[in-house]
Design a protein around this motif. Structure first.
Motif, short mmCIF file in Angstrom:
data_model
loop_
_atom_site.label_atom_id
_atom_site.label_comp_id
_atom_site.label_asym_id
_atom_site.label_seq_id
_atom_site.Cartn_x
_atom_site.Cartn_y
_atom_site.Cartn_z
N MET A 174 -14.95 34.33 29.77
CA MET A 174 -14.00 33.90 30.54
C MET A 174 -12.64 33.83 29.83
O MET A 174 -12.60 33.33 28.61
N ASN A 175 -11.53 34.44 30.27
CA ASN A 175 -10.47 34.51 29.60
C ASN A 175 -9.53 33.40 29.67
O ASN A 175 -9.93 32.20 30.51
N ASN A 176 -8.24 33.39 29.04
CA ASN A 176 -7.63 31.98 29.06
C ASN A 176 -6.99 31.50 30.25
O ASN A 176 -6.94 30.51 30.69
N ILE A 177 -6.80 32.76 31.30
CA ILE A 177 -6.26 32.53 32.63
C ILE A 177 -7.33 31.79 33.49
O ILE A 177 -6.99 30.61 34.16
N TYR A 178 -8.35 32.04 33.44
CA TYR A 178 -9.63 31.32 34.12
C TYR A 178 -9.78 29.90 33.52
O TYR A 178 -10.04 29.05 34.49
N SER A 179 -9.55 29.84 32.52
CA SER A 179 -9.88 28.54 31.62
C SER A 179 -8.53 27.54 32.28
O SER A 179 -8.63 26.34 32.69
N LEU A 180 -7.31 27.84 32.33
CA LEU A 180 -6.26 27.20 32.70
C LEU A 180 -6.33 26.90 34.45
O LEU A 180 -5.92 25.95 34.75
N LEU A 181 -6.87 28.03 35.03
CA LEU A 181 -7.36 27.88 36.42
C LEU A 181 -8.33 26.47 36.72
O LEU A 181 -8.13 25.66 37.37
N GLY A 182 -9.37 26.40 35.69
CA GLY A 182 -10.41 25.52 35.87
C GLY A 182 -9.74 24.04 35.68
O GLY A 182 -9.95 23.42 36.04
N LEU A 183 -8.83 24.18 34.40
CA LEU A 183 -8.18 22.99 34.20
C LEU A 183 -7.32 22.42 35.37
O LEU A 183 -7.34 21.23 35.66
N ALA A 184 -6.53 23.50 36.00
CA ALA A 184 -5.61 23.14 36.92
C ALA A 184 -6.71 22.38 38.24
O ALA A 184 -6.16 21.38 38.97
N TYR A 185 -7.74 23.19 38.45
CA TYR A 185 -8.42 22.61 39.55
C TYR A 185 -8.96 21.07 39.19
O TYR A 185 -9.02 20.30 40.16
N ARG A 186 -9.61 20.84 38.16
CA ARG A 186 -9.84 19.40 37.69
C ARG A 186 -8.85 18.60 37.81
O ARG A 186 -9.20 17.31 37.90
N ALA A 187 -7.66 19.25 37.51
CA ALA A 187 -6.47 18.11 37.75
C ALA A 187 -6.02 17.87 39.19
O ALA A 187 -5.05 17.02 39.11
N GLY A 188 -6.49 18.64 39.90
CA GLY A 188 -6.31 18.41 41.53
C GLY A 188 -4.99 19.06 41.82
O GLY A 188 -4.41 18.78 42.73
N LYS A 189 -4.62 20.09 40.86
CA LYS A 189 -3.27 20.92 41.17
C LYS A 189 -3.66 22.56 41.73
O LYS A 189 -2.80 23.27 41.64
N ILE A 190 -4.84 22.63 42.30
CA ILE A 190 -5.19 23.89 42.89
C ILE A 190 -5.65 23.74 44.56
O ILE A 190 -6.29 22.70 44.92
N VAL A 191 -5.07 24.56 45.04
CA VAL A 191 -5.79 24.91 46.68
C VAL A 191 -6.44 26.10 46.64
O VAL A 191 -5.91 27.06 46.01
N TRP A 192 -7.32 26.30 47.23
CA TRP A 192 -8.29 27.58 47.36
C TRP A 192 -8.53 27.87 48.82
O TRP A 192 -8.84 26.87 49.52
N GLY A 193 -8.85 29.18 49.16
CA GLY A 193 -9.34 29.75 50.57
C GLY A 193 -8.01 29.81 51.44
O GLY A 193 -6.96 29.25 51.24
N TYR A 194 -7.88 30.63 52.43
CA TYR A 194 -7.10 31.06 53.08
C TYR A 194 -6.31 29.92 53.78
O TYR A 194 -5.02 29.76 53.86
N GLN A 195 -6.98 29.11 54.63
CA GLN A 195 -6.45 28.03 55.39
C GLN A 195 -5.73 27.10 54.45
O GLN A 195 -4.61 26.52 54.75
N ALA A 196 -6.43 26.60 53.38
CA ALA A 196 -5.75 25.52 52.73
C ALA A 196 -4.49 26.20 51.86
O ALA A 196 -3.51 25.48 51.74
N VAL A 197 -4.41 27.15 51.43
CA VAL A 197 -3.24 27.91 50.77
C VAL A 197 -2.09 28.23 51.82
O VAL A 197 -0.97 27.71 51.78
N VAL A 198 -2.37 28.82 53.09
CA VAL A 198 -1.31 28.60 53.94
C VAL A 198 -0.93 27.20 54.60
O VAL A 198 0.43 27.13 54.51
#
Length: 102
Positions: A1-25
């Motif tokens: 897993m590269n650095n970008i995916y690691s950052l995405l995982g960290l951001a998700y655990r920090a509650g700074k990510i929304v995922w999926g079409y409806q949530a992002v819109v």
């Protein structure tokens, strides 16, 4: 897993990510998203709609990775669209994506 995916995982655990079409819109409409990542293997219609929303709400949308990889980075099933809600995470991820795409 590269650095970008690691950052995405960290951001998700920090509650700074929304995922999926409806949530992002919904997050784009409420001006909560700073950056949107779209999977390269997402459907053309989905990419067109999300990029149109990004332009409308003046947020950047970048093509990066594949659905399986984005989902795995978040510990979720495959997903085609991910929104980063934190400005600092967005700046770092945007920079890393540009470095990889060069």
């Amino acid at each position: 897993m590269n650095n970008i995916y690691s950052l995405l995982g960290l951001a998700y655990r920090a509650g700074k990510i929304v995922w999926g079409y409806q949530a992002v819109v919904a997050a784009l409409r409420s001006q909560k998203v700073e950056l949107v990542l779209l999977a390269r293997d997402g459907s053309p219609g989905l990419k067109t709609r999300i990029l149109r929303f990004c332009r409308e709400y003046r947020r950047q949308g970048l093509l990066y990775g594949y659905k399986n990889e984005l989902g795995a980075a978040l510990g979720k099933p495959p997903c085609a669209v991910v929104g980063i809600t934190d400005k600092n995470f967005a700046v770092i991820i945007r920079q890393r994506v540009r470095e990889v795409d060069v």
